[in-house]
Each structure stands twice: as C-alpha cells, then as structure tokens.
Design an enzyme around this catalytic site. Structure first.
Site, PDB file in Angstrom:
ATOM      1  N   CYS A 256       0.822  -1.211   0.000  1.00  0.00           N
ATOM      2  CA  CYS A 256       0.000   0.000   0.000  1.00  0.00           C
ATOM      3  C   CYS A 256       0.864   1.273   0.000  1.00  0.00           C
ATOM      4  CB  CYS A 256      -0.991  -0.040   1.169  1.00  0.00           C
ATOM      5  SG  CYS A 256      -2.487   0.936   0.843  1.00  0.00           S
ATOM      6  N   HIS A 354      -3.969  -5.167   0.489  1.00  0.00           N
ATOM      7  CA  HIS A 354      -3.631  -5.710   1.802  1.00  0.00           C
ATOM      8  C   HIS A 354      -3.758  -7.231   1.862  1.00  0.00           C
ATOM      9  CE1 HIS A 354      -3.268  -1.847   3.935  1.00  0.00           C
ATOM     10  NE2 HIS A 354      -4.150  -1.434   3.046  1.00  0.00           N
ATOM     11  N   GLU A 356      -2.644  -8.942   4.144  1.00  0.00           N
ATOM     12  CA  GLU A 356      -2.771  -9.265   5.570  1.00  0.00           C
ATOM     13  C   GLU A 356      -4.181  -9.035   6.097  1.00  0.00           C
ATOM     14  OE1 GLU A 356      -2.345  -4.830   5.815  1.00  0.00           O
ATOM     15  OE2 GLU A 356      -1.815  -6.451   4.446  1.00  0.00           O
TER      16      GLU A 356
END
Length: 387
Positions: A256, A354, A356
């Site tokens: 990001c 993302h 994660e």
C-alpha cells in the site's frame, strides 16, 4: 426510548446531512472517504492508514458483532470520525467484550448515525473525497462549513511519523526461525508481522524515522515497507531509504503506502485518486499467475507509470528505471489502477492492497510466501557468491 442528540455532517462543497450523535459528543474534521466492506469494521477503525479520515460505512448495519480485544490492528482507533446508517442496538457475538458505540465514546471518536449513507457515498463517488466536519455541539451548517474549509487537506499531508511506533519492537517467528525482516513502520497493522511469523520470520518493527543502517543492524535479511496514511509525495526520507536498499540489493517488499514509496524510489510518480479504494471486495489481476484475486484495499493515492495516463491500461512490458527493469505486476480490474510492481533485475516487489486482511479475503495471502521465497533465493545466492 431516549432520543439521541442531534448532529450534522457538512462536506466542504456545502452538502449537508442531518443525523444523530453516535459515539462521542463533540466535533471533528477530516477527509470524507467510504468503505464498502460488509464486515471488519473493527479492523477499519484501528487501521493507522485511516488517520485523519472520516469513514463512511456503506453497509447499512454496523456494530452487530460488538467489539473484542483480539481484532484491533493497532493500539487505538485512528479514524477521525465515523458515519453509519443504522447502528446495532445490541452487539451479539461469542467473542464480543463490549459494544461499538461505547468503544467509540471511550476513545473520543465523534460519529454520526441515521445518515443516508447511500446518498453520501454517491456524492463522494461523483465529486471525489473531500474535507468534512461532524458536529453534535454546533448544528448550524454554515458555521460548521466555515471550519471545514479551514481544515488541512490530504494532499501534502505527511502523517507517517504521527502513527509510527516510538520505539522498536520485535515479533518473534512461530516455530523454527528462518529469516529476519526489518519493517519500517509507516502505519503497520499487527497482522503483517503475524503473517510473517507463521512463515518462520522474526520481524523487527522500527520507527518511520529509522535509517537503512539502523534497519540492517537488526541482522535483517530483508526490508518491509508498511502501509500508512498521508500523501506519498511527502515521504522523501522513506523513499531515500528504499533507494539505498535497492542500491545494496537488499530484498524489499512494500504494501500500500509502502508500494507507493518503492514506486517513487524506482522513479515513478504518485497521484491522488478521485475517491480511492477502500473495502474488502476489490478485483485485482495478478499478471504473474494470471489469476484474479478479491482483495482488501485502503488507499487514496496510486503509482503513476510514466507515459500512461490515470485510468489507462498499463502495458504488460518492462519499464526501464535507474534500477533496471520493472513490470506492473498487478492491476485493478475496476479502473486499471496500478496495484503492484515487480523489479526484474533486483529482489523487490510491491502490492498496493492488503494481503494481511484480517476480516477480509485471503486470496492474496500467498504474497507472504512469495516474500519468503524471495529472501530464501537471495540468501542462497549470497551464500554461493561468498563460497
């Protein structure tokens, strides 16, 4: 039933939405953005990348599962304000330890409920993200509008130092230790080192002001550039750190904001998106595998490829830079925005979304395996060259 206190939301173009106070009573200002996720509001609230932003939840019912002590992605709520349509009267979940509105009130987060979030979202899509104010103490639209227009804009905002850890800390590998990664904390979420830990990686998280030498002094085999808030055009020190890591051929992975930093380090520009990508349902093409992933996003800026206009299809070809060839490895299928970069001649790659995601899709979790493989390949290569 006790009537809630009146509140108003005023955008910088003068559009006004009435509602009721939700969370803390008071006044707040920030950039109005919308999130399309139907779940994961606790991750959104505690994501440092939302610092100085007022989040509009497009899902109509928020707070249904309460809050708990396990799903926070940082040590506090970071959103500047919170906008919902229909807040849950009762949060119900076996993991819940409290209610969402109580949590917002405890941390002083000013919100508003009863808003037509569909109309507000359509307005932001048509006019773009803009400054906004929410007040439950001054409900005069013109008075609030004057203060909204005095609030700082997101363009030119250098915010990573405001959300970064003040001191280094370590997240140990789970099971057998394989590698050490130094993470530059520009607004990292807790699930990043957790995902690395499951792959045998020990992560040293360092403040945003750290130097390349401080990062490598941890014994790092690689460097991670974290997500974070603000305008990447202001992050000159992290960009120079990334350039030095490229010069030293240290493996790099950026997510990001970190992707935008590495993009700048490679010589690309950045620009502000009209209303950004925020949610857990964004389709992205991985040009390496040919697969389409459903991904979690939170970014208002993007990397600009030289000679390719915003919204145009980026050719799948090698782009020459000062650090060798680079390919655009991932693209958003909604609007052709660059969602990842891969260096051809150096051990470096990024994604602008993302992998994660804690409450979102896991389609991109493999990227942490790709990072571990990159480190392993580089480690073996160095071992052979030193033999």
């Amino acid at each position: 039933m006790t009537r809630r206190r009146s509140a108003i939301l005023v955008l910088e173009d003068g559009r006004t939405f009435p509602g009721e106070a939700y969370g803390s009573v008071g006044e707040t200002f920030g950039e109005a953005v919308f999130n399309t996720g139907m779940t994961g509001y606790q991750e959104t609230l505690t994501d440092p990348s939302y610092h100085r932003q007022v989040v509009v939840q497009t899902a109509p019912h928020i707070g249904n599962t309460g809050v708990n002590g396990e799903d926070d992605e940082s040590g506090r709520i970071w959103v500047a304000g919170y906008v919902v349509r229909d807040p849950a009267r009762i949060g119900s979940n076996w993991r819940a330890t409290g209610g969402l509105e109580d949590r917002l009130a405890t941390e002083g987060v000013v919100g508003i409920s009863g808003v037509d979030t569909r109309a507000l979202t359509r307005h932001l899509r048509e006019r773009g993200a803009m400054r906004v104010g929410i007040s439950s103490v001054d409900t005069d639209p013109q008075s609030l509008l004057a203060r909204v227009r005095q609030a700082p804009q997101m363009v030119g905002a250098d915010l990573s130092a405001e959300v970064s850890t003040p001191e280094p800390y370590v997240v140990e590998a789970l099971g057998e230790h394989r590698f050490t990664v130094a993470a530059l904390d520009l607004g990292i979420k807790r699930n990043v080192p957790r995902r690395l830990a499951t792959r045998g990686v020990t992560t040293h998280v360092l403040p945003a002001s750290s130097s390349i030498d401080q990062m490598l002094a941890t014994g790092a085999d690689a460097i991670f550039l974290s997500p974070g808030p603000g305008d990447p055009a202001t992050a000159d020190a992290p960009v120079e750190l990334a350039r030095e890591a490229l010069r030293r051929e240290v493996p790099l992975f950026g997510i990001c904001f970190g992707s935008q930093i590495l993009g700048r380090a490679l010589g690309f520009g950045t620009y502000k998106l009209g209303y950004g990508h925020r949610g857990i349902n964004q389709p992205v093409l991985d040009r390496v595998t040919g697969k389409v992933e459903v991904t979690s996003h939170n970014h208002g800026f993007a990397v600009e490829v030289p000679g390719v206009g915003a919204g145009a299809v980026v050719p799948d070809q090698v782009i020459d830079t000062d650090f060798g060839g680079v390919r655009v490895s991932h693209v958003c299928l909604n609007d052709n925005v660059v969602e990842g970069l891969r260096a051809v001649d150096l051990p470096a790659f990024t994604v602008q979304y993302h992998p994660e995601a804690a409450a979102g899709p896991h389609d991109a979790d493999y990227l942490f395996d790709r990072f571990a493989d990159l480190i392993e390949g580089r480690t073996h290569s160095k071992g052979r060259s030193n033999a």
